[in-house]
Scaffold this active site. Structure first.
Site, PDB file in Angstrom:
ATOM      1  N   LYS A   9      -2.166  64.504  19.299  1.00 38.88           N
ATOM      2  CA  LYS A   9      -2.350  63.297  20.104  1.00 38.88           C
ATOM      3  C   LYS A   9      -2.401  62.052  19.209  1.00 38.88           C
ATOM      4  O   LYS A   9      -2.505  62.160  17.983  1.00 38.88           O
ATOM      5  CB  LYS A   9      -3.630  63.455  20.936  1.00 38.88           C
ATOM      6  CG  LYS A   9      -3.547  64.620  21.921  1.00 38.88           C
ATOM      7  CD  LYS A   9      -4.778  64.683  22.800  1.00 38.88           C
ATOM      8  CE  LYS A   9      -4.659  65.785  23.829  1.00 38.88           C
ATOM      9  NZ  LYS A   9      -5.787  65.782  24.788  1.00 38.88           N
ATOM     10  N   TYR A  49       0.171  66.185  33.314  1.00 38.22           N
ATOM     11  CA  TYR A  49      -1.232  66.396  33.694  1.00 38.22           C
ATOM     12  C   TYR A  49      -1.378  66.315  35.224  1.00 38.22           C
ATOM     13  O   TYR A  49      -2.313  65.689  35.714  1.00 38.22           O
ATOM     14  CB  TYR A  49      -2.122  65.344  33.038  1.00 38.22           C
ATOM     15  CG  TYR A  49      -2.360  65.530  31.550  1.00 38.22           C
ATOM     16  CD1 TYR A  49      -2.812  66.736  31.018  1.00 38.22           C
ATOM     17  CD2 TYR A  49      -2.165  64.471  30.660  1.00 38.22           C
ATOM     18  CE1 TYR A  49      -3.048  66.889  29.653  1.00 38.22           C
ATOM     19  CE2 TYR A  49      -2.407  64.621  29.293  1.00 38.22           C
ATOM     20  CZ  TYR A  49      -2.846  65.838  28.806  1.00 38.22           C
ATOM     21  OH  TYR A  49      -3.090  65.984  27.456  1.00 38.22           O
ATOM     22  N   PHE A  57     -10.847  60.013  35.357  1.00 41.21           N
ATOM     23  CA  PHE A  57     -10.517  59.690  33.968  1.00 41.21           C
ATOM     24  C   PHE A  57      -9.008  59.642  33.704  1.00 41.21           C
ATOM     25  O   PHE A  57      -8.596  59.397  32.570  1.00 41.21           O
ATOM     26  CB  PHE A  57     -11.192  60.673  33.008  1.00 41.21           C
ATOM     27  CG  PHE A  57     -10.894  62.133  33.259  1.00 41.21           C
ATOM     28  CD1 PHE A  57      -9.736  62.719  32.760  1.00 41.21           C
ATOM     29  CD2 PHE A  57     -11.773  62.918  34.003  1.00 41.21           C
ATOM     30  CE1 PHE A  57      -9.467  64.063  32.986  1.00 41.21           C
ATOM     31  CE2 PHE A  57     -11.512  64.268  34.234  1.00 41.21           C
ATOM     32  CZ  PHE A  57     -10.345  64.831  33.724  1.00 41.21           C
ATOM     33  N   ARG A  85      -4.695  78.642  21.369  1.00 45.03           N
ATOM     34  CA  ARG A  85      -5.819  78.121  22.167  1.00 45.03           C
ATOM     35  C   ARG A  85      -7.148  78.375  21.445  1.00 45.03           C
ATOM     36  O   ARG A  85      -8.018  77.502  21.395  1.00 45.03           O
ATOM     37  CB  ARG A  85      -5.852  78.780  23.539  1.00 45.03           C
ATOM     38  CG  ARG A  85      -5.040  78.021  24.581  1.00 45.03           C
ATOM     39  CD  ARG A  85      -4.864  78.831  25.835  1.00 45.03           C
ATOM     40  NE  ARG A  85      -6.121  79.104  26.526  1.00 45.03           N
ATOM     41  CZ  ARG A  85      -6.720  78.267  27.362  1.00 45.03           C
ATOM     42  NH1 ARG A  85      -6.182  77.084  27.596  1.00 45.03           N
ATOM     43  NH2 ARG A  85      -7.838  78.601  27.970  1.00 45.03           N
ATOM     44  N   THR A  91     -12.093  72.189  24.930  1.00 46.83           N
ATOM     45  CA  THR A  91     -11.553  70.834  25.136  1.00 46.83           C
ATOM     46  C   THR A  91     -12.407  69.746  24.494  1.00 46.83           C
ATOM     47  O   THR A  91     -11.893  68.828  23.863  1.00 46.83           O
ATOM     48  CB  THR A  91     -11.430  70.547  26.655  1.00 46.83           C
ATOM     49  OG1 THR A  91     -10.615  71.566  27.238  1.00 46.83           O
ATOM     50  CG2 THR A  91     -10.813  69.198  26.918  1.00 46.83           C
ATOM     51  N   ARG A 102     -10.191  71.259  16.987  1.00 43.67           N
ATOM     52  CA  ARG A 102     -10.939  70.188  17.666  1.00 43.67           C
ATOM     53  C   ARG A 102     -12.337  70.028  17.073  1.00 43.67           C
ATOM     54  O   ARG A 102     -12.838  68.908  16.945  1.00 43.67           O
ATOM     55  CB  ARG A 102     -11.015  70.471  19.167  1.00 43.67           C
ATOM     56  CG  ARG A 102      -9.662  70.268  19.859  1.00 43.67           C
ATOM     57  CD  ARG A 102      -9.710  70.769  21.276  1.00 43.67           C
ATOM     58  NE  ARG A 102      -8.504  70.450  22.020  1.00 43.67           N
ATOM     59  CZ  ARG A 102      -8.067  71.155  23.048  1.00 43.67           C
ATOM     60  NH1 ARG A 102      -8.736  72.236  23.450  1.00 43.67           N
ATOM     61  NH2 ARG A 102      -6.971  70.811  23.680  1.00 43.67           N
ATOM     62  N   ASN A 112      -9.472  64.479  21.439  1.00 43.99           N
ATOM     63  CA  ASN A 112      -9.658  65.861  20.979  1.00 43.99           C
ATOM     64  C   ASN A 112      -8.470  66.362  20.157  1.00 43.99           C
ATOM     65  O   ASN A 112      -8.252  67.565  20.054  1.00 43.99           O
ATOM     66  CB  ASN A 112      -9.973  66.780  22.164  1.00 43.99           C
ATOM     67  CG  ASN A 112      -8.852  66.841  23.181  1.00 43.99           C
ATOM     68  OD1 ASN A 112      -7.873  66.114  23.075  1.00 43.99           O
ATOM     69  ND2 ASN A 112      -8.986  67.721  24.157  1.00 43.99           N
ATOM     70  N   HIS A 115      -3.284  68.711  22.221  1.00 45.24           N
ATOM     71  CA  HIS A 115      -3.079  69.392  23.501  1.00 45.24           C
ATOM     72  C   HIS A 115      -2.364  70.698  23.182  1.00 45.24           C
ATOM     73  O   HIS A 115      -1.416  70.703  22.388  1.00 45.24           O
ATOM     74  CB  HIS A 115      -2.215  68.565  24.456  1.00 45.24           C
ATOM     75  CG  HIS A 115      -1.774  69.371  25.637  1.00 45.24           C
ATOM     76  ND1 HIS A 115      -2.546  69.518  26.759  1.00 45.24           N
ATOM     77  CD2 HIS A 115      -0.665  70.131  25.834  1.00 45.24           C
ATOM     78  CE1 HIS A 115      -1.927  70.332  27.603  1.00 45.24           C
ATOM     79  NE2 HIS A 115      -0.778  70.716  27.067  1.00 45.24           N
ATOM     80  N   GLU A 126       6.065  72.537  29.981  1.00 44.86           N
ATOM     81  CA  GLU A 126       5.935  71.457  28.994  1.00 44.86           C
ATOM     82  C   GLU A 126       7.165  71.379  28.086  1.00 44.86           C
ATOM     83  O   GLU A 126       7.609  70.281  27.742  1.00 44.86           O
ATOM     84  CB  GLU A 126       4.650  71.669  28.187  1.00 44.86           C
ATOM     85  CG  GLU A 126       3.412  71.464  29.044  1.00 44.86           C
ATOM     86  CD  GLU A 126       2.120  71.953  28.420  1.00 44.86           C
ATOM     87  OE1 GLU A 126       1.072  71.869  29.106  1.00 44.86           O
ATOM     88  OE2 GLU A 126       2.124  72.427  27.267  1.00 44.86           O
TER      89      GLU A 126
HETATM   90  P1  CMP Z   1      -5.984  68.441  27.114  1.00 39.56           P
HETATM   91  O1  CMP Z   1      -6.263  69.774  26.564  1.00 39.56           O
HETATM   92  O2  CMP Z   1      -4.795  67.699  26.657  1.00 39.56           O
HETATM   93  O3  CMP Z   1      -5.921  68.554  28.701  1.00 39.56           O
HETATM   94  C1  CMP Z   1      -6.315  67.530  29.576  1.00 39.56           C
HETATM   95  C2  CMP Z   1      -6.928  66.366  28.850  1.00 39.56           C
HETATM   96  O4  CMP Z   1      -7.664  65.511  29.665  1.00 39.56           O
HETATM   97  C3  CMP Z   1      -7.924  66.920  27.860  1.00 39.56           C
HETATM   98  O5  CMP Z   1      -7.262  67.532  26.796  1.00 39.56           O
HETATM   99  C4  CMP Z   1      -8.714  65.675  27.534  1.00 39.56           C
HETATM  100  O6  CMP Z   1      -8.086  64.875  26.550  1.00 39.56           O
HETATM  101  C5  CMP Z   1      -8.691  64.967  28.879  1.00 39.56           C
HETATM  102  N1  CMP Z   1      -9.938  65.148  29.602  1.00 39.56           N
HETATM  103  C6  CMP Z   1     -10.373  66.271  30.202  1.00 39.56           C
HETATM  104  N2  CMP Z   1     -11.556  66.073  30.795  1.00 39.56           N
HETATM  105  C7  CMP Z   1     -11.892  64.775  30.544  1.00 39.56           C
HETATM  106  C8  CMP Z   1     -12.997  63.965  30.890  1.00 39.56           C
HETATM  107  N3  CMP Z   1     -14.021  64.431  31.630  1.00 39.56           N
HETATM  108  N4  CMP Z   1     -12.990  62.690  30.458  1.00 39.56           N
HETATM  109  C9  CMP Z   1     -11.950  62.210  29.724  1.00 39.56           C
HETATM  110  N5  CMP Z   1     -10.867  62.929  29.379  1.00 39.56           N
HETATM  111  C10 CMP Z   1     -10.840  64.200  29.782  1.00 39.56           C
END
Ligand code: CMP
Length: 138
Positions: A9, A49, A57, A85, A91, A102, A112, A115, A126
């Site tokens: 990211k 997404y 968010f 993973r 996450t 992460r 984080n 992805h 994807e």
């Molecule tokens: P990712 O694994 O890319 O999948 C969805 C993304 O949404 C996740 O990583 C985070 O970067 C983001 N995300 C998920 N939950 C939240 C949250 N509660 N607040 C902000 N960002 C979020």
């Protein structure tokens, strides 16, 4: 051979973690079969997404994920989806175990660093959104 998508990211690219993350994946025995720096846009993120589009968010995801280039890669290997993973950790970086990508390199639930495709089917979706068949080395 199983494939997964790893996106480094914008925070990971800006902090120069690209080499560190590629190195971890190579040391695990996986093979990169495509990789490029790209700028994402809102239209693509709404599809990528789709399960988060209605979340409060989502606008933050869009502004963060379009704030700079991402390093988009396809990695291949046995059980690559589940193993990567595990390597990424949960996450929320603040809760991810040390030793995970992460946990070691990320900041919080949004910033984080990576992805990772969450299933073989998501990886296929994807790959179709970001790559053409000609982009992928077999
Ligand atoms: P990712 O694994 O890319 O999948 C969805 C993304 O949404 C996740 O990583 C985070 O970067 C983001 N995300 C998920 N939950 C939240 C949250 N509660 N607040 C902000 N960002 C979020």
């Amino acid at each position: 051979m199983e494939k997964t998508v790893v996106l480094i990211k914008p925070d990971g690219v800006q902090k120069k973690y690209v080499g560190e993350i590629i190195s971890r994946l190579e040391k695990k025995g996986f093979t990169m079969v495509s990789g490029k720096l790209v700028m994402l846009n809102e239209s693509l993120l709404r599809t990528w997404y789709a399960h988060h589009v209605d979340k409060p968010f989502f606008p933050d995801i869009v502004s963060y994920m379009t704030s700079g280039p991402v390093m988009a890669m396809i990695w291949e290997g046995d059980n690559v989806v589940s193993v990567v993973r595990e390597m990424a950790g949960v996450t929320d970086s603040s809760k991810a175990d040390k030793g995970t990508i992460r946990g070691d390199l990320g900041e919080d639930i949004q910033r984080n660093v990576v992805h990772i495709s969450d299933a073989v089917e998501s990886a296929q979706k994807e790959i179709g959104l970001l790559f053409t068949p000609q982009d992928i080395l077999e």
